[in-house]
Motif scaffolding. Structure first.
Motif, mmCIF file in Angstrom:
data_model
loop_
_atom_site.group_PDB
_atom_site.id
_atom_site.type_symbol
_atom_site.label_atom_id
_atom_site.label_comp_id
_atom_site.label_asym_id
_atom_site.label_seq_id
_atom_site.Cartn_x
_atom_site.Cartn_y
_atom_site.Cartn_z
ATOM 1 N N ASP A 1 0.846 -1.187 0.000
ATOM 2 C CA ASP A 1 0.000 0.000 0.000
ATOM 3 C C ASP A 1 0.878 1.232 0.000
ATOM 4 N N SER B 1 7.260 6.396 9.878
ATOM 5 C CA SER B 1 6.655 5.063 9.825
ATOM 6 C C SER B 1 5.133 5.161 9.971
ATOM 7 N N TYR B 2 4.446 4.323 9.193
ATOM 8 C CA TYR B 2 2.985 4.246 9.249
ATOM 9 C C TYR B 2 2.547 2.811 9.523
ATOM 10 N N HIS B 3 3.296 2.127 10.374
ATOM 11 C CA HIS B 3 2.988 0.742 10.707
ATOM 12 C C HIS B 3 2.048 0.645 11.904
ATOM 13 N N LYS C 1 -1.787 3.964 8.966
ATOM 14 C CA LYS C 1 -1.667 3.433 7.604
ATOM 15 C C LYS C 1 -2.981 3.557 6.839
ATOM 16 N N ARG D 1 1.101 11.046 3.880
ATOM 17 C CA ARG D 1 2.353 10.385 4.256
ATOM 18 C C ARG D 1 3.544 11.194 3.748
ATOM 19 N N ASP E 1 5.363 4.819 0.933
ATOM 20 C CA ASP E 1 4.867 3.542 1.448
ATOM 21 C C ASP E 1 4.729 3.575 2.967
ATOM 22 N N ARG E 2 4.337 2.435 3.527
ATOM 23 C CA ARG E 2 4.059 2.348 4.962
ATOM 24 C C ARG E 2 5.308 2.584 5.801
#
Length: 328
Positions: A28, A103-105, A109, A98, A36-37
């Motif tokens: 994603d 980080s988008y973990h 997300k 973003r 990205d994530r």
């Protein structure tokens, strides 16, 4: 479009038979900023990052139409893997959120969302996707290619109904039980549309087709025969079904998602959720998998469990063989 089979060279499409790739490598990415994530730039042209401005579905479609233009005088294969409606849930009029290096973990997300009901966001994504598929169809018609091209539209899994954190109204799987990530029908049964003017008659077909049937179908249409030493594909060519409306041969089908498994023979489907007792459903009579018939059909349950165990032994053996070769 979306690759999700390796995040950097040599695991990108250019090393796996594709002549040209535009899109994201991860599972994603922000539909606007293309981050990205993990906070990395994720918009590729073959094996190099080549960032572009624009909404992901619009960009993917633009490159698809340009590919059709460049190759309109010769046979081509075009795989368009749209990211929509995968999260982050962002419509074309939203803004990217973003940024590189963050980080988008976690649940961030999913997007920059005003609340837990994401229906409006997803509707905007679906409508945009529909328009972009229409642009590809129009490109084929405008260039006089429609009557010489098979277009196949489908999805890789059922939709999420809810998501952790209380997010809801994401999609609908109609009367089907379950959602993405599950072995119930809602997790993997999806519609498909095959379109080829002059070759495929209009109508509705209820044959059970698998994604892995597409490869042998495309290979047959391209005139590519399997060589004797090459592995036999798991799938079946769909040409007789698509062009002649002839039923596919009977076969046993399997699904496995972590510790959950399912096996299907004809209308009968056995579901095994971890170590729990097996469940048995007749999909012709109970598409929603609401009436468990396991207690009334013990012999059928045993036969399907034995079939499932044999398949798992075969699959696990293949995986061990691949792992040994990779380690040599």
């Amino acid at each position: 479009g979306k690759w999700h089979l390796g995040y950097h060279p040599p695991y990108l499409p250019a090393s796996h038979g594709f002549d040209d790739f535009r899109g994201l490598a991860s599972g994603d990415g922000d539909h606007h900023s293309h981050i990205d994530r993990s906070g990395r730039r994720d918009w590729w042209h073959n094996d190099r990052i080549e960032m572009e401005s624009g909404y992901t579905a619009d960009l993917v479609t633009r490159h698809a139409v340009e590919f059709i233009d460049r190759n309109r005088t010769r046979p081509f294969f075009l795989y368009v893997a749209h990211l929509a409606i995968h999260f982050p849930w962002q419509g074309p009029e939203d803004e990217g959120y973003r940024v590189e290096g963050r980080s988008y973990h976690d649940l961030s997300k999913l997007g920059s969302l005003p609340g837990k009901d994401v229906g409006a966001k997803v509707r905007a994504m679906v409508e945009n996707l529909d328009r972009n598929v229409g642009r590809i169809v129009e490109a084929l018609e405008r260039r006089g290619l429609a009557r010489n091209t098979l277009l196949f539209f489908t999805s890789d899994n059922g939709g999420y109904l809810t998501y952790s954190g209380g997010y809801r109204n994401i999609s609908s799987n109609g009367p089907l039980r379950g959602q993405k990530g599950e072995v119930y029908e809602g997790g993997h049964r999806v519609p498909a549309i095959a379109w080829w003017p002059g070759r495929i008659k209009s109508g509705v077909c209820n044959q059970t087709v698998m994604t892995f049937d597409l490869f042998p179908t495309f290979a047959e249409l391209a005139g590519i025969a399997r060589q004797g030493s090459q592995p036999r594909p798991d799938g079946l060519s769909l040409t007789r079904l698509l062009f002649d409306w002839k039923a596919l041969e009977a076969r046993t089908l399997f699904w496995r998602m972590r510790e959950n498994r399912a096996v299907r023979q004809g209308p009968w489907k056995l579901v095994r959720m971890g170590a729990a007792d097996p469940q048995l459903y007749n999909l012709e009579q109970d598409l929603g998998e609401s009436r468990d018939l396991a207690a009334a059909q013990p012999q059928r349950v045993k036969a399907l469990l034995d079939t499932l165990a044999s398949w798992e032994k075969e699959v696990n053996g293949r995986r061990s063989s691949v792992a040994r070769k990779a380690g040599e």
